[in-house]
Design a protein around this motif. Structure first.
Motif, PDB file in Angstrom:
ATOM      1  N   PRO A 182       0.835  -1.204   0.000  1.00  0.00           N
ATOM      2  CA  PRO A 182       0.000   0.000   0.000  1.00  0.00           C
ATOM      3  C   PRO A 182       0.870   1.254   0.000  1.00  0.00           C
ATOM      4  CG  PRO A 182      -0.764  -1.581   1.636  1.00  0.00           C
ATOM      5  CD  PRO A 182       0.552  -2.086   1.142  1.00  0.00           C
ATOM      6  N   GLY A 183       0.366   2.310  -0.636  1.00  0.00           N
ATOM      7  CA  GLY A 183       1.109   3.569  -0.659  1.00  0.00           C
ATOM      8  C   GLY A 183       0.886   4.322  -1.957  1.00  0.00           C
ATOM      9  N   ARG A 184       1.602   5.445  -2.102  1.00  0.00           N
ATOM     10  CA  ARG A 184       1.461   6.311  -3.269  1.00  0.00           C
ATOM     11  C   ARG A 184       2.418   5.856  -4.380  1.00  0.00           C
ATOM     12  NH1 ARG A 184       3.773  10.587  -5.828  1.00  0.00           N
ATOM     13  NH2 ARG A 184       2.408  12.252  -6.597  1.00  0.00           N
ATOM     14  N   TYR A 185       1.908   5.836  -5.612  1.00  0.00           N
ATOM     15  CA  TYR A 185       2.706   5.448  -6.773  1.00  0.00           C
ATOM     16  C   TYR A 185       2.412   6.395  -7.934  1.00  0.00           C
ATOM     17  CZ  TYR A 185       3.598   1.120  -4.252  1.00  0.00           C
ATOM     18  OH  TYR A 185       3.990   0.205  -3.296  1.00  0.00           O
ATOM     19  N   LEU A 186       3.177   6.226  -8.987  1.00  0.00           N
ATOM     20  CA  LEU A 186       3.024   7.036 -10.188  1.00  0.00           C
ATOM     21  C   LEU A 186       2.863   6.096 -11.378  1.00  0.00           C
ATOM     22  CD1 LEU A 186       3.153  10.162 -10.385  1.00  0.00           C
ATOM     23  CD2 LEU A 186       5.445   9.897 -11.339  1.00  0.00           C
ATOM     24  N   LEU A 187       1.842   6.344 -12.201  1.00  0.00           N
ATOM     25  CA  LEU A 187       1.731   5.635 -13.470  1.00  0.00           C
ATOM     26  C   LEU A 187       2.345   6.523 -14.544  1.00  0.00           C
ATOM     27  CD1 LEU A 187       0.630   3.135 -15.002  1.00  0.00           C
ATOM     28  CD2 LEU A 187      -1.405   4.490 -15.499  1.00  0.00           C
ATOM     29  N   ARG A 188       3.304   5.968 -15.282  1.00  0.00           N
ATOM     30  CA  ARG A 188       3.964   6.714 -16.360  1.00  0.00           C
ATOM     31  C   ARG A 188       3.572   6.101 -17.699  1.00  0.00           C
ATOM     32  NH1 ARG A 188       9.555   6.572 -13.093  1.00  0.00           N
ATOM     33  NH2 ARG A 188       9.841   4.638 -14.284  1.00  0.00           N
ATOM     34  N   ALA A 189       3.122   6.934 -18.634  1.00  0.00           N
ATOM     35  CA  ALA A 189       2.822   6.506 -19.998  1.00  0.00           C
ATOM     36  C   ALA A 189       3.939   7.017 -20.891  1.00  0.00           C
ATOM     37  CB  ALA A 189       1.471   7.032 -20.453  1.00  0.00           C
ATOM     38  N   VAL A 190       4.762   6.108 -21.395  1.00  0.00           N
ATOM     39  CA  VAL A 190       5.931   6.477 -22.195  1.00  0.00           C
ATOM     40  C   VAL A 190       5.600   6.262 -23.672  1.00  0.00           C
ATOM     41  CG1 VAL A 190       8.379   6.078 -22.612  1.00  0.00           C
ATOM     42  CG2 VAL A 190       7.438   5.765 -20.303  1.00  0.00           C
ATOM     43  N   PHE A 191       5.526   7.368 -24.427  1.00  0.00           N
ATOM     44  CA  PHE A 191       5.265   7.310 -25.863  1.00  0.00           C
ATOM     45  C   PHE A 191       6.599   7.243 -26.611  1.00  0.00           C
ATOM     46  CE2 PHE A 191       1.440   8.992 -24.127  1.00  0.00           C
ATOM     47  CZ  PHE A 191       0.418   8.665 -25.013  1.00  0.00           C
ATOM     48  N   SER A 192       6.677   6.324 -27.577  1.00  0.00           N
ATOM     49  CA  SER A 192       7.908   6.172 -28.350  1.00  0.00           C
ATOM     50  C   SER A 192       7.587   6.113 -29.835  1.00  0.00           C
ATOM     51  CB  SER A 192       8.655   4.895 -27.939  1.00  0.00           C
ATOM     52  OG  SER A 192       9.020   4.941 -26.578  1.00  0.00           O
ATOM     53  N   GLU A 206      -2.945   5.890  -5.511  1.00  0.00           N
ATOM     54  CA  GLU A 206      -2.621   5.290  -4.223  1.00  0.00           C
ATOM     55  C   GLU A 206      -3.226   3.896  -4.130  1.00  0.00           C
ATOM     56  OE1 GLU A 206      -2.754   7.003   0.195  1.00  0.00           O
ATOM     57  OE2 GLU A 206      -4.751   6.474  -0.529  1.00  0.00           O
ATOM     58  N   ILE A 207      -2.417   2.937  -3.722  1.00  0.00           N
ATOM     59  CA  ILE A 207      -2.925   1.595  -3.451  1.00  0.00           C
ATOM     60  C   ILE A 207      -3.402   1.569  -2.000  1.00  0.00           C
ATOM     61  CG2 ILE A 207      -2.352  -0.849  -3.287  1.00  0.00           C
ATOM     62  CD1 ILE A 207      -0.307  -0.420  -5.482  1.00  0.00           C
ATOM     63  N   ALA A 208      -4.671   1.271  -1.826  1.00  0.00           N
ATOM     64  CA  ALA A 208      -5.263   1.300  -0.483  1.00  0.00           C
ATOM     65  C   ALA A 208      -4.835   0.073   0.315  1.00  0.00           C
ATOM     66  CB  ALA A 208      -6.782   1.338  -0.589  1.00  0.00           C
ATOM     67  N   PRO A 209      -4.641   0.224   1.615  1.00  0.00           N
ATOM     68  CA  PRO A 209      -4.379  -0.960   2.454  1.00  0.00           C
ATOM     69  C   PRO A 209      -5.606  -1.833   2.497  1.00  0.00           C
ATOM     70  CG  PRO A 209      -4.745   0.989   3.818  1.00  0.00           C
ATOM     71  CD  PRO A 209      -4.682   1.466   2.397  1.00  0.00           C
ATOM     72  N   PRO A 210      -5.438  -3.127   2.757  1.00  0.00           N
ATOM     73  CA  PRO A 210      -6.614  -4.014   2.808  1.00  0.00           C
ATOM     74  C   PRO A 210      -7.580  -3.571   3.888  1.00  0.00           C
ATOM     75  CG  PRO A 210      -4.646  -5.115   3.670  1.00  0.00           C
ATOM     76  CD  PRO A 210      -4.189  -3.839   3.041  1.00  0.00           C
ATOM     77  N   LYS A 211      -8.874  -3.644   3.568  1.00  0.00           N
ATOM     78  CA  LYS A 211      -9.904  -3.204   4.516  1.00  0.00           C
ATOM     79  C   LYS A 211     -10.014  -4.138   5.715  1.00  0.00           C
ATOM     80  CE  LYS A 211     -11.509   0.304   2.116  1.00  0.00           C
ATOM     81  NZ  LYS A 211     -11.398   1.695   2.578  1.00  0.00           N
ATOM     82  N   VAL A 212      -9.877  -5.446   5.443  1.00  0.00           N
ATOM     83  CA  VAL A 212     -10.077  -6.444   6.496  1.00  0.00           C
ATOM     84  C   VAL A 212      -8.927  -7.425   6.459  1.00  0.00           C
ATOM     85  CG1 VAL A 212     -11.583  -8.228   7.405  1.00  0.00           C
ATOM     86  CG2 VAL A 212     -12.575  -6.241   6.259  1.00  0.00           C
ATOM     87  N   LEU A 213      -8.281  -7.657   7.584  1.00  0.00           N
ATOM     88  CA  LEU A 213      -7.227  -8.652   7.654  1.00  0.00           C
ATOM     89  C   LEU A 213      -7.853 -10.024   7.838  1.00  0.00           C
ATOM     90  CD1 LEU A 213      -4.673  -6.829   9.938  1.00  0.00           C
ATOM     91  CD2 LEU A 213      -4.722  -6.903   7.456  1.00  0.00           C
ATOM     92  N   MET A 214      -7.143 -11.068   7.383  1.00  0.00           N
ATOM     93  CA  MET A 214      -7.700 -12.417   7.435  1.00  0.00           C
ATOM     94  C   MET A 214      -7.924 -12.881   8.869  1.00  0.00           C
ATOM     95  SD  MET A 214      -5.407 -14.099   4.465  1.00  0.00           S
ATOM     96  CE  MET A 214      -5.295 -13.362   2.834  1.00  0.00           C
ATOM     97  N   THR A 215      -6.974 -12.599   9.717  1.00  0.00           N
ATOM     98  CA  THR A 215      -7.095 -12.902  11.132  1.00  0.00           C
ATOM     99  C   THR A 215      -5.957 -12.187  11.827  1.00  0.00           C
ATOM    100  OG1 THR A 215      -7.251 -14.657  12.784  1.00  0.00           O
ATOM    101  CG2 THR A 215      -5.751 -15.030  10.969  1.00  0.00           C
ATOM    102  N   SER A 216      -5.825 -12.351  13.115  1.00  0.00           N
ATOM    103  CA  SER A 216      -4.774 -11.634  13.829  1.00  0.00           C
ATOM    104  C   SER A 216      -3.422 -12.282  13.617  1.00  0.00           C
ATOM    105  CB  SER A 216      -5.092 -11.634  15.341  1.00  0.00           C
ATOM    106  OG  SER A 216      -4.947 -12.939  15.848  1.00  0.00           O
ATOM    107  N   ALA A 217      -2.371 -11.491  13.807  1.00  0.00           N
ATOM    108  CA  ALA A 217      -1.020 -12.032  13.666  1.00  0.00           C
ATOM    109  C   ALA A 217      -0.772 -13.134  14.682  1.00  0.00           C
ATOM    110  CB  ALA A 217       0.003 -10.905  13.841  1.00  0.00           C
TER     111      ALA A 217
END
Length: 461
Positions: A182-192, A206-217
């Protein structure tokens, strides 16, 4: 020019809501050029999944600079935003370009309409851009996902063009990003053009963190509860391993089989091997069938009849013949390996796991069984057993670059799900050692592996 307006309203709506929406657009002199106000029903990204309500609209404006002011009222909630619009089309190499549009789609097929949204929730990001003009035919486009404008690409993919009328080309592609933290990223479109980059467009998401974890650690560190739905990803090519005809016909592989063939049939058996080596599978099958005799040990001809089937792409027949060969051939690990591979190619994963588990019990140090067994455990949601089996494999095989990559990815995904393989300290030590081995082997996905390590180093529990 056509301007696309999109807003995420709120963050925790599981169902549609009626909202009052109003916007106004003013030019750089403060003159009002467009305004609207209305009530409408806004929808979340997916019904039942908490997310922002989605609002989209369009406006036609001459090129220039503008200010958009948008306000929304939903129940007792009120929100507003002000945003600067620079209405223009990019130019590059004799063509005109739209803005690069990015969003997180629900579906992952071929999309010829843009998806708009900053946050990616369902494991895929959609890039969309249009090119206009007579010179679009020679243009190629590649999408790259990176942390910022200068960093190396973590993911990249070629984007095929879609003709949408004379002089208009659409470049649209959905990229899976579930392997990224999860976190901020950049999509780059490279024209050639002609192999030379002529323009790069960029858009953050931004990739969102998962809403629900499968179970506790804590729960997932115990053997009784860990393997109850922790599925780990497998490369399609790895889970369906190709039959290696060259290995099967190698003299060292053949030796224990030839030793079991009756002396009177050895010439015919060797002839079948020669046909198999040459790729004449029909003649190979005929030769091996001649050697099969119910009054003698037919393990070898059955095994190589199956090999002929597998080499010609008939894995169902191959699996059946290898299973018959196992009646008297349980002392030959090659048959277990070949049968397990055929069952995996047939998607008979449960049977494949049973065969490979039997083989691993007979030959616990044989790495031919540990890696495919690890992948099958991962496919069945047995995450703890999968990772531990892969560890055993890497203790013996230190030259498998792809396995190091998979190991770091699996440790990252286990932790992203809120769990541990062993404990945080041991998992981190393993991940760093596997990442270092992958880097020493000059793996092609080093930037992505570093992203996983960075997540593991900085995760908070």
């Amino acid at each position: 020019m056509q301007i696309l307006i999109h807003a995420d309203v709120g963050s925790d709506y599981s169902s549609s809501k009626v909202a009052s929406v109003a916007y106004m657009i003013g030019d750089q002199n403060g003159k009002l050029v467009d305004n609207r106000a209305f009530d409408m029903r806004l929808l979340p990204i997916m019904s039942g999944v908490p997310s922002a309500l989605q609002y989209s609209a369009g406006a036609s404006l001459p090129p220039g600079d503008y200010t958009l002011k948008l306000a929304v009222v939903e129940g007792g909630r009120v929100g507003s935003i002000e945003h600067t619009i620079h209405a223009t089309l990019g130019q590059a190499s004799g063509m005109t370009l739209s803005e690069l549009m990015v969003g997180g789609p629900i579906e992952v097929g071929e999309l010829l309409q843009p998806t708009i949204g900053y946050q990616v929730t369902f494991g895929a990001v959609h890039g969309y851009v249009e090119a206009y003009g007579a010179k679009t035919d020679g243009i190629t486009v590649e999408y790259e996902v990176a942390k910022d404008a200068e960093s190396p690409a973590l993911l990249d993919v070629d984007v095929p063009p879609h003709a949408a009328g004379e002089g208009r080309m659409i470049f649209s592609k959905v990229m899976p990003v579930h392997q990224l933290p999860p976190g901020r990223y950049l999509l780059r479109a490279v024209f050639s053009e002609g192999g030379r980059s002529v323009k790069t467009l960029m858009r953050a998401f931004e990739i969102a963190p998962p809403k629900v974890l499968m179970t506790s650690a804590d729960g997932l560190t115990s053997s009784s509860t860990f393997d109850t739905g922790l599925f780990l990803p497998i490369d399609e090519g790895a889970i369906h391993p190709a039959f290696q005809r060259e290995t099967a016909t190698h003299p060292e592989t053949l030796e224990p089989f030839i030793a079991r063939v009756d002396d009177s049939a050895k010439t015919t058996f060797r002839q079948g091997v020669s046909f198999l080596t040459a790729g004449d599978f029909t003649k190979a099958e005929a030769s091996f069938k001649q050697v099969i005799n119910p009054d003698t040990d037919s393990t070898a001809p059955l095994a190589y009849l199956a090999a002929s089937f597998a080499a010609s792409g008939h894995d169902i027949e191959a699996a059946s013949a290898w299973q018959t060969a196992l009646v008297d051939g349980t002392d030959l690990p090659q048959i277990y390996e070949w049968l397990g591979g055929a069952l995996m190619r047939n998607h008979a994963y449960g049977e494949a796991r049973a065969i490979l588990e039997e083989a691993a019990e007979k030959w616990p140090a044989d790495t031919r069984f540990t890696k495919p067994l690890a992948m099958l455990h991962a496919t069945f949601g047995s995450g703890r057993e999968a990772m531990r089996t892969l560890e055993r494999y890497l203790e013996e095989r230190r030259d498998d670059r792809d396995a190091y990559y998979m190991a770091v990815q699996w440790i990252y995904l286990v932790h992203a799900a809120g769990a541990y393989v062993h404990n945080r300290a041991d998992d981190l030590k393993l991940a760093h050692s596997y990442a270092a081995a992958y880097e020493r082997a000059a793996g092609p996905q080093i930037p992505l592996v570093k992203q996983w390590i960075d997540f593991l180093d900085n995760e908070k529990r």
